[in-house]
Scaffold this motif. Structure first.
Motif, PDB file in Angstrom:
ATOM      1  N   GLY A 122       0.724  -1.062  -0.560  1.00  0.00           N
ATOM      2  CA  GLY A 122      -0.102   0.089  -0.230  1.00  0.00           C
ATOM      3  C   GLY A 122       1.068   1.097   0.154  1.00  0.00           C
ATOM      4  N   LEU A 123       1.558   1.649  -0.897  1.00  0.00           N
ATOM      5  CA  LEU A 123       2.081   2.842  -0.476  1.00  0.00           C
ATOM      6  C   LEU A 123       1.658   3.871  -2.040  1.00  0.00           C
ATOM      7  CD1 LEU A 123       5.933   0.924  -1.413  1.00  0.00           C
ATOM      8  CD2 LEU A 123       4.957   1.541   0.652  1.00  0.00           C
ATOM      9  N   VAL A 124       1.551   4.134  -1.286  1.00  0.00           N
ATOM     10  CA  VAL A 124       0.110   5.213  -2.034  1.00  0.00           C
ATOM     11  C   VAL A 124       0.531   6.140  -3.505  1.00  0.00           C
ATOM     12  CG1 VAL A 124      -1.147   6.995  -1.418  1.00  0.00           C
ATOM     13  CG2 VAL A 124      -1.371   5.391  -0.472  1.00  0.00           C
ATOM     14  N   PRO A 125       1.692   6.780  -3.085  1.00  0.00           N
ATOM     15  CA  PRO A 125       2.260   7.855  -4.445  1.00  0.00           C
ATOM     16  C   PRO A 125       2.837   6.341  -5.283  1.00  0.00           C
ATOM     17  CG  PRO A 125       3.231   8.134  -2.139  1.00  0.00           C
ATOM     18  CD  PRO A 125       2.526   7.091  -2.090  1.00  0.00           C
ATOM     19  N   ARG A 126       3.158   5.536  -5.036  1.00  0.00           N
ATOM     20  CA  ARG A 126       3.477   4.725  -5.907  1.00  0.00           C
ATOM     21  C   ARG A 126       2.523   3.306  -6.835  1.00  0.00           C
ATOM     22  NH1 ARG A 126       8.282   5.884  -8.265  1.00  0.00           N
ATOM     23  NH2 ARG A 126      10.050   5.531  -7.175  1.00  0.00           N
ATOM     24  N   MET A 127       1.241   3.712  -6.335  1.00  0.00           N
ATOM     25  CA  MET A 127       0.204   3.242  -7.009  1.00  0.00           C
ATOM     26  C   MET A 127      -0.423   3.828  -7.586  1.00  0.00           C
ATOM     27  SD  MET A 127      -1.407   0.995  -2.987  1.00  0.00           S
ATOM     28  CE  MET A 127      -2.983   1.116  -3.546  1.00  0.00           C
ATOM     29  N   LYS A 128      -0.538   5.495  -7.149  1.00  0.00           N
ATOM     30  CA  LYS A 128      -1.058   6.743  -8.207  1.00  0.00           C
ATOM     31  C   LYS A 128       0.183   6.578  -9.810  1.00  0.00           C
ATOM     32  CE  LYS A 128      -3.814   8.967  -5.202  1.00  0.00           C
ATOM     33  NZ  LYS A 128      -3.559   9.912  -4.508  1.00  0.00           N
ATOM     34  N   GLN A 129       1.082   6.093  -9.077  1.00  0.00           N
ATOM     35  CA  GLN A 129       2.426   6.464 -10.040  1.00  0.00           C
ATOM     36  C   GLN A 129       1.683   4.963 -11.739  1.00  0.00           C
ATOM     37  OE1 GLN A 129       6.302   6.532  -9.208  1.00  0.00           O
ATOM     38  NE2 GLN A 129       7.215   6.502 -11.475  1.00  0.00           N
ATOM     39  N   LEU A 130       1.704   3.755 -10.566  1.00  0.00           N
ATOM     40  CA  LEU A 130       1.067   2.415 -11.231  1.00  0.00           C
ATOM     41  C   LEU A 130       0.283   2.898 -12.583  1.00  0.00           C
ATOM     42  CD1 LEU A 130       3.094   0.016 -12.225  1.00  0.00           C
ATOM     43  CD2 LEU A 130       1.272  -0.639 -10.285  1.00  0.00           C
ATOM     44  N   ALA A 131      -0.467   3.128 -11.776  1.00  0.00           N
ATOM     45  CA  ALA A 131      -2.771   3.642 -12.733  1.00  0.00           C
ATOM     46  C   ALA A 131      -2.191   4.595 -13.775  1.00  0.00           C
ATOM     47  CB  ALA A 131      -3.288   4.273 -10.892  1.00  0.00           C
ATOM     48  N   ASP A 132      -1.067   5.247 -13.161  1.00  0.00           N
ATOM     49  CA  ASP A 132      -0.870   6.348 -14.424  1.00  0.00           C
ATOM     50  C   ASP A 132       0.063   5.819 -15.596  1.00  0.00           C
ATOM     51  OD1 ASP A 132      -2.475   8.571 -13.392  1.00  0.00           O
ATOM     52  OD2 ASP A 132      -0.170   9.287 -11.915  1.00  0.00           O
ATOM     53  N   GLU A 133       0.125   4.907 -15.099  1.00  0.00           N
ATOM     54  CA  GLU A 133       0.973   3.645 -16.670  1.00  0.00           C
ATOM     55  C   GLU A 133       0.026   3.183 -17.516  1.00  0.00           C
ATOM     56  OE1 GLU A 133       4.587   3.519 -16.766  1.00  0.00           O
ATOM     57  OE2 GLU A 133       5.147   4.696 -14.783  1.00  0.00           O
ATOM     58  N   LYS A 134      -0.938   2.335 -16.412  1.00  0.00           N
ATOM     59  CA  LYS A 134      -1.568   2.677 -17.709  1.00  0.00           C
ATOM     60  C   LYS A 134      -1.892   1.446 -18.363  1.00  0.00           C
ATOM     61  CE  LYS A 134      -4.654   6.473 -18.980  1.00  0.00           C
ATOM     62  NZ  LYS A 134      -4.150   7.607 -18.125  1.00  0.00           N
ATOM     63  N   LEU A 135      -2.000   0.354 -17.410  1.00  0.00           N
ATOM     64  CA  LEU A 135      -1.436  -1.033 -17.909  1.00  0.00           C
ATOM     65  C   LEU A 135      -2.136  -1.751 -17.649  1.00  0.00           C
ATOM     66  CD1 LEU A 135       2.847  -1.683 -16.141  1.00  0.00           C
ATOM     67  CD2 LEU A 135       2.350  -0.749 -18.798  1.00  0.00           C
ATOM     68  N   SER A 136      -2.405  -3.452 -18.111  1.00  0.00           N
ATOM     69  CA  SER A 136      -3.780  -3.697 -17.911  1.00  0.00           C
ATOM     70  C   SER A 136      -2.858  -5.037 -17.309  1.00  0.00           C
ATOM     71  CB  SER A 136      -4.313  -4.690 -19.223  1.00  0.00           C
ATOM     72  OG  SER A 136      -4.132  -3.486 -19.557  1.00  0.00           O
ATOM     73  N   ILE A 137      -2.302  -4.733 -16.075  1.00  0.00           N
ATOM     74  CA  ILE A 137      -2.117  -5.970 -15.428  1.00  0.00           C
ATOM     75  C   ILE A 137      -2.793  -5.126 -14.034  1.00  0.00           C
ATOM     76  CG2 ILE A 137       0.492  -5.865 -15.388  1.00  0.00           C
ATOM     77  CD1 ILE A 137       1.389  -3.910 -13.082  1.00  0.00           C
ATOM     78  N   THR A 138      -3.340  -6.435 -13.089  1.00  0.00           N
ATOM     79  CA  THR A 138      -4.135  -6.628 -11.848  1.00  0.00           C
ATOM     80  C   THR A 138      -3.527  -5.888 -10.635  1.00  0.00           C
ATOM     81  OG1 THR A 138      -5.114  -8.562 -12.642  1.00  0.00           O
ATOM     82  CG2 THR A 138      -4.817  -8.096 -10.633  1.00  0.00           C
ATOM     83  N   LEU A 139      -3.541  -5.252  -9.543  1.00  0.00           N
ATOM     84  CA  LEU A 139      -3.427  -4.553  -8.663  1.00  0.00           C
ATOM     85  C   LEU A 139      -3.750  -5.694  -7.246  1.00  0.00           C
ATOM     86  CD1 LEU A 139      -1.130  -2.305  -8.036  1.00  0.00           C
ATOM     87  CD2 LEU A 139      -2.826  -1.057  -6.672  1.00  0.00           C
ATOM     88  N   ALA A 140      -2.966  -6.068  -6.766  1.00  0.00           N
ATOM     89  CA  ALA A 140      -3.400  -6.635  -5.572  1.00  0.00           C
ATOM     90  C   ALA A 140      -2.909  -5.838  -4.355  1.00  0.00           C
ATOM     91  CB  ALA A 140      -2.873  -7.409  -5.470  1.00  0.00           C
ATOM     92  N   LEU A 141      -3.929  -5.590  -3.613  1.00  0.00           N
ATOM     93  CA  LEU A 141      -3.751  -4.817  -1.966  1.00  0.00           C
ATOM     94  C   LEU A 141      -3.378  -5.616  -0.838  1.00  0.00           C
ATOM     95  CD1 LEU A 141      -2.884  -2.019  -0.945  1.00  0.00           C
ATOM     96  CD2 LEU A 141      -5.051  -1.779  -0.266  1.00  0.00           C
ATOM     97  N   SER A 142      -2.373  -5.988   0.151  1.00  0.00           N
ATOM     98  CA  SER A 142      -2.496  -6.461   1.389  1.00  0.00           C
ATOM     99  C   SER A 142      -3.090  -5.462   1.717  1.00  0.00           C
ATOM    100  CB  SER A 142      -0.607  -7.238   1.757  1.00  0.00           C
ATOM    101  OG  SER A 142      -0.409  -8.054   0.897  1.00  0.00           O
ATOM    102  N   LEU A 143      -4.688  -5.717   2.225  1.00  0.00           N
ATOM    103  CA  LEU A 143      -5.214  -5.357   3.393  1.00  0.00           C
ATOM    104  C   LEU A 143      -5.282  -5.469   4.915  1.00  0.00           C
ATOM    105  CD1 LEU A 143      -7.208  -3.017   3.526  1.00  0.00           C
ATOM    106  CD2 LEU A 143      -8.924  -4.563   3.507  1.00  0.00           C
TER     107      LEU A 143
END
Length: 222
Positions: free
Chosen positions: A76-97
């Motif tokens: 859950g590294l928020v800045p990096r998660m948003k950065q990865l989102a902006d890459e607009k890849l088609s991978i799945t993101l899994a969060l350890s909640l």
């Protein structure tokens, strides 16, 4: 095809991550078709190398695994998660909640002292908005810690309105922290209590649709 391979990324170069796939495929004599990046080290802490690994992994002239068959797990590294989102890849993101509120998550996961649970979930919503890929929430059930009816209700409210998967994982006993698995009855009740919202639950390797109240749109082990 071999269905799944977990790749460690902590501090590794792209070539070292790719080598894990080649070596395992060679050992088992099968082509790897699904990859989860998790394990030792936080993948998003190794961001540039992770992106290069994804590029190599999905290149049609290389291993050529579909991005849709690749999952990246994060604590859950928020800045990096948003950065990865902006890459607009088609991978799945899994969060350890692993918790339904901030206080319990702080007790279970030190990273929660840096990022509030609502900010982390908002980053997941942003990821879906940017990519159209629903997020998987990994939730390790710890007996007497995060497996109550109240926890289930809080979790349901936390992800309400999201097109998501929830992966319920009976925790492996951890001697140093006295963690024990929830019993089967508690796990079943937890699953039932999540039926306030439409989710996809994964328990013991089987997906089960929970569809009682429609929603708008669209766990690293402890």
């Amino acid at each position: 095809m071999h269905p799944l391979l977990t790749v460690s990324s902590g501090g590794l170069r792209p070539s070292e991550m790719i080598d894990q796939i080649y070596q395992i495929g060679k050992d088992i004599g099968e082509r790897i078709s699904n990859v989860v990046v998790m394990g030792t080290g936080e993948p998003l802490d190794n961001y540039d190398n992770l992106l290069r690994f994804i590029e190599l992994l999905t290149d049609e002239n290389g291993i050529n695994i579909s991005q849709r068959n690749l999952t990246v797990s994060t604590c859950g590294l928020v800045p990096r998660m948003k950065q990865l989102a902006d890459e607009k890849l088609s991978i799945t993101l899994a969060l350890s909640l692993h918790a339904s509120n901030q206080e319990k998550r702080k007790a279970l996961m030190p990273v929660a002292n840096s990022y509030d649970i609502h900010d982390v979930v908002d980053a997941c919503k942003y990821y879906f908005a940017q990519t159209g890929r629903r997020v998987t929430f990994e939730y390790s059930l710890v007996g007497g810690v995060n497996d109550t009816a109240e926890d289930a209700a809080e979790l349901s409210a936390l992800v309400h309105g999201m097109n998501c998967h929830i992966n319920l994982i009976p925790v492996n006993p951890i001697k140093e922290r006295d963690y024990v698995q929830s019993n089967k009855g508690v796990i079943e009740n937890f699953k039932i209590n999540l039926k306030n919202t439409e989710l996809m639950l994964l328990l013991e390797g089987k997906w089960a649709a929970i569809s009682t109240v429609p929603v708008d749109s669209f766990a690293r082990s402890i």
